[in-house]
Design an enzyme around this catalytic site. Structure first.
Site, PDB file in Angstrom:
ATOM      1  CB  ALA A  13       1.146  -0.570   4.481  1.00 25.06           C
ATOM      2  CG  HIS A  68      -2.868  -2.067  -3.748  1.00 24.61           C
ATOM      3  ND1 HIS A  68      -1.817  -2.882  -3.426  1.00 24.61           N
ATOM      4  CD2 HIS A  68      -3.361  -1.619  -2.570  1.00 24.61           C
ATOM      5  CE1 HIS A  68      -1.684  -2.937  -2.112  1.00 24.61           C
ATOM      6  NE2 HIS A  68      -2.619  -2.177  -1.564  1.00 24.61           N
ATOM      7  CG  HIS A 104      -7.101   2.515   2.698  1.00 27.44           C
ATOM      8  ND1 HIS A 104      -6.161   1.504   2.647  1.00 27.44           N
ATOM      9  CD2 HIS A 104      -7.364   2.827   1.403  1.00 27.44           C
ATOM     10  CE1 HIS A 104      -5.878   1.221   1.379  1.00 27.44           C
ATOM     11  NE2 HIS A 104      -6.589   2.021   0.613  1.00 27.44           N
ATOM     12  CE1 TYR A 111      -9.107  -5.318   0.675  1.00 29.65           C
ATOM     13  CE2 TYR A 111      -7.341  -6.056   2.117  1.00 29.65           C
ATOM     14  CZ  TYR A 111      -7.841  -5.162   1.181  1.00 29.65           C
ATOM     15  OH  TYR A 111      -7.042  -4.138   0.753  1.00 29.65           O
ATOM     16  CD  GLU A 112      -8.440  -6.548  -3.795  1.00 27.69           C
ATOM     17  OE1 GLU A 112      -8.747  -6.205  -4.949  1.00 27.69           O
ATOM     18  OE2 GLU A 112      -7.258  -6.630  -3.404  1.00 27.69           O
ATOM     19  CG  ASN A 156      -1.416   2.072  11.066  1.00 29.85           C
ATOM     20  OD1 ASN A 156      -1.067   1.594   9.984  1.00 29.85           O
ATOM     21  ND2 ASN A 156      -2.221   1.453  11.890  1.00 29.85           N
ATOM     22  CG  MET A 159      -5.443  -6.335   6.229  1.00 38.90           C
ATOM     23  SD  MET A 159      -6.720  -5.202   5.668  1.00 38.90           S
ATOM     24  CE  MET A 159      -6.905  -4.156   7.121  1.00 38.90           C
ATOM     25  CB  SER A 160      -0.948  -8.487   1.975  1.00 40.29           C
ATOM     26  OG  SER A 160       0.141  -7.761   2.510  1.00 40.29           O
ATOM     27  CB  SER A 189      -0.897   0.030   1.240  1.00 43.55           C
ATOM     28  OG  SER A 189      -1.735  -1.089   1.243  1.00 43.55           O
ATOM     29  CG  HIS A 222      -5.212  -7.015  -0.323  1.00 40.85           C
ATOM     30  ND1 HIS A 222      -5.198  -6.045  -1.301  1.00 40.85           N
ATOM     31  CD2 HIS A 222      -4.156  -6.759   0.482  1.00 40.85           C
ATOM     32  CE1 HIS A 222      -4.171  -5.230  -1.096  1.00 40.85           C
ATOM     33  NE2 HIS A 222      -3.521  -5.641  -0.023  1.00 40.85           N
TER      34      HIS A 222
HETATM   35  N1  HPA Z   1      -3.902  -3.221  10.542  1.00 39.50           N
HETATM   36  C1  HPA Z   1      -3.948  -4.100   9.531  1.00 39.50           C
HETATM   37  N2  HPA Z   1      -3.369  -3.876   8.367  1.00 39.50           N
HETATM   38  C2  HPA Z   1      -2.701  -2.732   8.199  1.00 39.50           C
HETATM   39  C3  HPA Z   1      -2.614  -1.777   9.211  1.00 39.50           C
HETATM   40  C4  HPA Z   1      -3.256  -2.023  10.445  1.00 39.50           C
HETATM   41  O1  HPA Z   1      -3.219  -1.213  11.382  1.00 39.50           O
HETATM   42  N3  HPA Z   1      -1.877  -0.736   8.737  1.00 39.50           N
HETATM   43  C5  HPA Z   1      -1.533  -1.073   7.469  1.00 39.50           C
HETATM   44  N4  HPA Z   1      -2.028  -2.280   7.142  1.00 39.50           N
END
Ligand code: HPA
Length: 292
Positions: free
Chosen positions: A119, A67, A264, A91-92, A244, A220-221, A36, A89
């Site tokens: 990320a 993406h 996001h 989740y898609e 973050n 998530m990947s 990301s 991903h």
């Molecule tokens: N959680 C899950 N996936 C992420 C996060 C998060 O805080 N930051 C970037 N991808």
């Protein structure tokens, strides 16, 4: 009832690889997945051939903001590389077999090494947004729930039925990454990545649980891609950008909760700022790999 999903097997891999073989004269030894907000790492390449995922047989088109959904093949610091600008991903809604299909195709085209970037949310109190983290290991939470890109009958032409994961993140490449970061004066954290399926971010209770099971960063990947790369016998290097840091405490009453989607946006914005450092690190690693 169908027992397994196996529509992205040997024949489809051959078809996509021969399509790419005709579209480019490059035969990259290294495949790099940009996570990301990190796609601009590919901008430094010379003589890039850009191929949208939508044109490649069986490639899943990505619709997630941040993406791009294209393959960029070119030369970076003397090395032929293939950048996946953007990933698909779980989740898609695609199967794990389908989202990892591009890894198999790039391996067929000649890539023996996979560099995965992502990320991730920092789970440690001593992590800060903007940190880079070398992935030393992962917790496969999605796999433990029964989802694996290797589920189903194994095709021995692709790899073994049972895949050894005790050194999934190649020790030699990790050593190179640490040494190159030191030379460049770049701070590089090290830690364990955990994959959650998303697309929800974590609750404070999720965060406390993930810390307890030994995770340092959550995303998530990545994990399915690493599993498939190991199944194919590729060497893997993983780099997380801590976009973050997630608190393990409930927001105090009266606190203003950020609007939907804004985390996001924060992830993408932080990613753009990390691109110059991540580019330097990846170029240094490629240079060192070429010398070895
Ligand atoms: N959680 C899950 N996936 C992420 C996060 C998060 O805080 N930051 C970037 N991808």
């Amino acid at each position: 009832m169908a027992v397994q999903e196996q529509p992205y097997g040997w024949d489809e891999i051959e078809e996509a690889a021969s399509f790419l073989g005709e579209r480019t004269i490059l035969r990259p030894a290294v495949a790099i997945v940009t996570g990301s907000g990190l796609g601009a790492v590919a901008d430094e390449m010379e003589a890039a051939d850009i191929i949208p995922y939508g044109e490649i047989p069986c490639f899943p088109p990505t619709g997630v903001e941040g993406h791009a959904g294209e393959l960029a093949l070119g030369v970076l610091d003397g090395n032929e590389v293939a950048f996946m600008r953007g990933r698909v991903h779980f989740y898609e809604g695609y199967s794990l077999q389908r989202i990892t299909f591009p890894i198999r195709v790039l391996h067929k085209l000649g890539a023996g090494t996979l560099i995965v970037t992502n990320a991730a949310g920092g789970l440690r109190e001593d992590f800060a947004a903007g940190d880079l983290m070398l992935i030393t290991d992962h917790v496969n939470l999605v796999g433990m729930a029964g989802f694996s890109p290797l589920r189903g009958a194994n095709d021995p032409r692709l790899g073994p039925q049972f895949v050894e994961m005790s050194a999934a993140y190649d020790p030699g490449l990790r050593e190179i990454a640490v040494s190159v970061a030191g030379e460049l004066g770049l701070a590089l954290r090290q830690g364990t990545y955990v994959m959650c399926a998303g697309p929800t971010f974590e609750t404070p209770a999720d965060v406390r649980f993930l810390r307890l099971i030994g995770a340092d960063a959550v995303g998530m990947s990545t994990v399915p891609e690493v599993i498939v790369a190991r199944h194919e016998g590729m060497r893997v290097l993983g780099l997380s950008h801590i976009s973050n840091v997630i608190p393990g405490e409930l927001a105090p009453s009266g606190a203003e909760i950020s609007g939907e989607g804004s985390l996001h946006q924060e992830v993408l914005e932080a990613g753009r700022k990390a691109v110059p450092r991540l580019s330097l690190l990846i170029k240094g690693i490629l240079r060192r790999m070429a010398e070895a």
